[in-house]
Design an enzyme around this catalytic site. Sequence first.
Site, short mmCIF file in Angstrom:
data_model
loop_
_atom_site.label_atom_id
_atom_site.label_comp_id
_atom_site.label_asym_id
_atom_site.label_seq_id
_atom_site.Cartn_x
_atom_site.Cartn_y
_atom_site.Cartn_z
N LYS A 1 33.25 30.02 -23.60
CA LYS A 1 34.67 29.71 -23.84
C LYS A 1 35.49 30.52 -22.84
CE LYS A 1 34.18 28.95 -28.83
NZ LYS A 1 34.59 29.42 -30.16
N ASP B 1 31.95 33.92 -26.61
CA ASP B 1 33.28 33.62 -27.17
C ASP B 1 34.25 34.66 -26.61
OD1 ASP B 1 35.42 33.02 -28.86
OD2 ASP B 1 34.16 32.64 -30.58
N GLY C 1 21.41 33.08 -33.07
CA GLY C 1 21.95 31.85 -32.51
C GLY C 1 21.22 31.27 -31.32
N PHE D 1 35.56 25.97 -32.79
CA PHE D 1 34.44 26.50 -33.58
C PHE D 1 33.34 25.45 -33.62
CE2 PHE D 1 31.93 27.44 -37.32
CZ PHE D 1 31.59 28.75 -37.04
#
Length: 182
Positions: free
Chosen positions: A136, A108, A49, A157
């Site tokens: 987040k 996350d 990512g 998401f």
Amino acid sequence: MSNIVQLHDKRFKPLIPSTEIHAAVKRLGEKINADYNDKNIVFVIVLKGSMMFAADLIREIAVPCRLEFLKAESYGSGTHSSGAVKINALTSMNLSGKDVIILEDIVDTGLTLKKILEHLAELAPASVTIATLLLKPDVCKGTVKTEYVGFEISPLFVVGYGLDYDEIGRNLPDIYVLTEEE
Ligand code: PRP
């Protein structure tokens, strides 16, 4: 910036345009340059990512730096974190006595970074900090300390700019969010 994007069975709408992403990456690069102006950096790039974020961020870096890569997997093919984290070092990871900055696309739950920090601690680095494009805060609730953050986002998401939904969408220049989530 284009509008709705369909990836597999889901539709995504624009959240953060590439212009804002690049401004945030530049700001993070300037901060890192100031904080590490008398040091050498080893960037530990967490694939897959963070490849876009890492590629753009390191071009802002003015101090000597080395790159190492590892692979972390936590999501499987769904849209929520599975909690199970697999880590594989892909390069030598000779970090003893080095000043390390971990590059992530998103924090996350923070479980991936927690596992990575445990793994890196065994390699005796001089220091380890974390740079993430997205955080987040309502989900990770301080699980890990993130020194460099591009954007704080709600528990949504998101895809694009390296982030995927079941392996597609990484190539999108902007960041998108699931239509039903916002
Ligand atoms: C994503 C992301 C982080 C991790 C964050 O990786 O790149 O590494 O999840 O989630 P967490 O804070 O809940 O642990 P993913 O497992 O989707 O692999 P990828 O980077 O190859 O897409």
